[in-house]
Motif scaffolding. Structure first.
Motif, PDB file in Angstrom:
ATOM      1  N   GLU A   1       0.832  -1.203   0.000  1.00  0.00           N
ATOM      2  CA  GLU A   1       0.000   0.000   0.000  1.00  0.00           C
ATOM      3  C   GLU A   1       0.862   1.247   0.000  1.00  0.00           C
TER       4      GLU A   1
ATOM      5  N   LYS B   1       0.904   4.116  -2.877  1.00  0.00           N
ATOM      6  CA  LYS B   1       0.661   5.530  -2.568  1.00  0.00           C
ATOM      7  C   LYS B   1       1.826   6.390  -3.046  1.00  0.00           C
TER       8      LYS B   1
ATOM      9  N   HIS C   1      -6.957   6.057  -2.017  1.00  0.00           N
ATOM     10  CA  HIS C   1      -5.852   6.383  -1.121  1.00  0.00           C
ATOM     11  C   HIS C   1      -5.917   7.811  -0.570  1.00  0.00           C
TER      12      HIS C   1
END
Length: 216
Positions: A13, A17, A56
């Motif tokens: 993740e 991002k 996000h």
């Protein structure tokens, strides 16, 4: 096993991002903050989910703020070292030194030739209404906030709104030089980058610290 899987998921993740942040910065710099779709940013960041930006960051504005915050955090260690050095030398009231803490770490992002960052941040500063001194969206990280507090103390003879306007103006002056850095490296210019930087910093100090003269 479950804990390892969770760590891997968190790392993936974070990587996703970061890719979105860097891709968004580049595309915003190329075509403007309003000139690119969130779908295109996701696609060029290698995300199969076309709504990855929304997932996000929530929105375009969320991504814009995340890019700004990401870069500010990258400069925190250098700013901290610079402030500590000034404190050791008793130079915490020196305007040039304080402005160097705020501005010069930007030269060291991606080797100091990050034209995308300079162009993006110029747009960011022009994109918002920054009325309160030192406030640019989210909360400033500690070392930047410390430098801004030192600057405000140094120019306490100026109204806060004037100090903020000047801070934006001198930041744009510096970013213009940062954007030109790549061209100055690639082509023959009548002055070196170091000479241009020295002259620009002198201009910045004068523009930031000039006493306010109001017409009667």
């Amino acid at each position: 096993m479950a804990e390892s899987s969770q760590h891997n998921s968190e790392a993936e993740e974070l990587d996703a991002k970061t890719r979105l942040i860097l891709t968004g910065e580049r595309l915003f710099a190329e075509v403007g903050i309003q000139g690119v779709s969130m779908r295109e940013i996701a696609s060029k960041a290698g995300q199969g989910n076309h709504f990855a930006v929304q997932y996000h960051f929530g929105s375009r504005e969320g991504l814009v703020q995340a890019i700004f915050d990401f870069r500010m955090q990258q400069m925190e260690p250098m700013r901290g070292e610079m402030i500590d050095a000034l404190e050791a030398k008793g130079r915490l009231r020196d305007a040039r030194s304080i402005l160097e803490v705020i501005l010069l770490p930007q030269l060291h992002l991606d080797g100091g030739t990050n034209r995308s960052y300079g162009t993006f941040l110029s747009q960011y500063l022009l994109h918002g209404d920054w009325d309160e001194f030192g406030q640019f969206g989210g909360e400033a990280p500690p070392q930047l906030n410390r430098a801004l507090e030192l600057l405000r103390e140094r120019i306490d003879y100026l109204p806060a709104a004037v100090a903020q306007r000047r801070l934006v103006n001198v930041s744009l002056m510096f970013l213009n030089l940062l954007v030109r850095h790549v061209r100055m490296e690639a082509h023959e210019f009548p002055e070196t980058f170091d000479d241009a930087l020295e002259d620009t910093m002198e201009q910045i100090v004068m523009a930031m610290c000039l006493p306010l003269r109001l017409r009667l």
